[in-house]
Design an enzyme around this catalytic site. Structure first.
Site, PDB file in Angstrom:
ATOM      1  N   THR A 196     -52.955 -56.220  12.695  1.00 36.87           N
ATOM      2  CA  THR A 196     -52.617 -56.942  13.919  1.00 36.87           C
ATOM      3  C   THR A 196     -53.059 -56.168  15.154  1.00 36.87           C
ATOM      4  OG1 THR A 196     -50.699 -57.466  15.321  1.00 36.87           O
ATOM      5  CG2 THR A 196     -50.317 -55.882  13.600  1.00 36.87           C
ATOM      6  N   TYR A 253     -42.655 -53.003  14.284  1.00 40.03           N
ATOM      7  CA  TYR A 253     -43.578 -53.882  13.540  1.00 40.03           C
ATOM      8  C   TYR A 253     -44.991 -53.290  13.556  1.00 40.03           C
ATOM      9  CZ  TYR A 253     -46.800 -57.796  12.782  1.00 40.03           C
ATOM     10  OH  TYR A 253     -47.843 -58.579  12.345  1.00 40.03           O
TER      11      TYR A 253
END
Ligand code: NAD
Length: 321
Positions: free
Chosen positions: A114, A138
């Protein structure tokens, strides 16, 4: 060629499975259905299992030549309040999967990373050599897995691509699959929920950013453009190389621009209200996708309007409005 699509009952993994099938590959879906949906895996062999279940994985890895790893928890906010859940699944679970792969004959793995690994970048557009400095747990877990892949690649000859997605959005043109997150935090499906009265209003987090209209700018990429890059990623791995690649369009759109596109395409007004900035939200995140364009001979094809219209087509078929 058989490919194990881990997390294939989720949003992006299910689109990858469909694209693989259209391109003549034989996807097998492996998913614990924690945030996924059996209906998104319809038409495919679905093995229900966890990435930490080495025995179950060993059996299915015997039948494939490559692995795509989409399985993860992926809510930034939740990762801040419950990092244990994130490190457990995304890092411990991820490394368990990696070890199961290493114990099999499979040596090709594609990973869903990501743009959150970059944190708040100093320069735009974001290139792959931008320092990786995540600003939430995350992003930390995704970076930890990238590090594990790099080390396994050097030591054991595992070939990999870490695809760093920007904002995945849109739905398959067939209308048969699309985004299904609960709770939904992504902008476009959240706006549809507001239109349908399933939430009181769409919250716009901050209107005083140093961007043309004051709202955050992101790089929205159609989920099928992502899926196509994954298929080309398999061909890239056949050349014996490994790397990380950004997957984005290279073009940013503000929250207000996306809302205008939604209102134009649906013909409905999005109920909205202003809310404070969220901590850790950068003003602008836009990819430099030139590495993927060069190495894969790939380019995102679909526009913001196509993203919104396919997503609306899917949302309309959900029978909730
Ligand atoms: N959606 C985005 O915009 C975006 C952006 C960047 C990166 N990503 C990454 O892409 C991947 C897919 O995201 P998504 O939006 O499709 O999410 P999703 O929640 O729809 O899909 C994830 C899938 O993984 C499965 N899963 C989770 N933990 C598992 C486990 N321990 N064992 C087996 N299966 C498990 C879930 O059941 C689900 O089907 C994630 O890794 C996410 O971090 C997504």
């Amino acid at each position: 060629m058989p490919v194990l699509v881990v997390g294939g009952a989720g949003y992006i993994g299910s689109h990858a499975a469909h694209t693989l099938k259209r391109r003549g590959y034989e996807p097998i879906i492996y998913d614990n259905l924690s945030t996924g949906h059996a209906e998104l895996a319809k038409g495919f062999e679905l093995v229900v299992g966890d990435v930490a279940d080495s025995a179950k994985l060993a059996a299915v890895l015997k039948r494939v030549d490559a692995v795509m790893h989409f399985a993860a928890h992926a809510y930034v906010g939740e990762s801040v309040v419950d990092p244990r859940k994130y490190f457990h699944n995304n890092v411990l679970g991820g490394v368990a999967l990696l070890n199961a792969v290493l114990d099999s004959k499979v040596r090709k793995l594609i990973f869903s990373s990501t743009c959150a690994v970059y944190g708040i970048p100093a320069k735009l557009p974001i290139r792959e050599d931008t320092p990786r400095l995540p600003v939430n747990p995350y992003g930390d877990t995704k970076l930890a897995f990238e590090h594990a892949l790099e080390a396994y690649g050097r030591a054991y000859g595992l070939r990999f691509v870490s695809f760093r997605y920007f904002n995945a959005a849109g739905a398959d043109e067939s209308g048969g699959i699309g985004e299904l997150h609960s709770p939904e935090t992504h902008l476009i499906p959240s706006a549809f929920e507001a239109i349908k009265g399933e939430r009181p209003a769409l919250e716009i987090f901050g209107e005083d950013y140093p961007t043309p209209d004051g709202t955050c700018v992101r790089d929205y990429i159609h989920v099928n453009d992502l899926a196509e890059a994954h298929v080309l990623g398999l061909e890239y791995l056949d050349r014996g190389e490994s790397t990380a690649m950004n997957l984005g369009t290279g073009q940013g759109h503000s929250v207000r621009e996306v809302i205008s596109s939604i209102e134009r395409i649906t013909g409905r007004e999005v109920p909205k209200r202003m809310a404070p900035r969220r901590p850790g939200d950068p003003a602008e995140l836009v990819a430099d996708p030139s590495r993927a364009e060069e190495l894969l001979r790939w380019k995102a094809q679909r526009s913001l309007n196509q993203i919104v219209s396919t997503a609306w087509n899917w949302a309309s078929r959900q029978g909730k409005h």
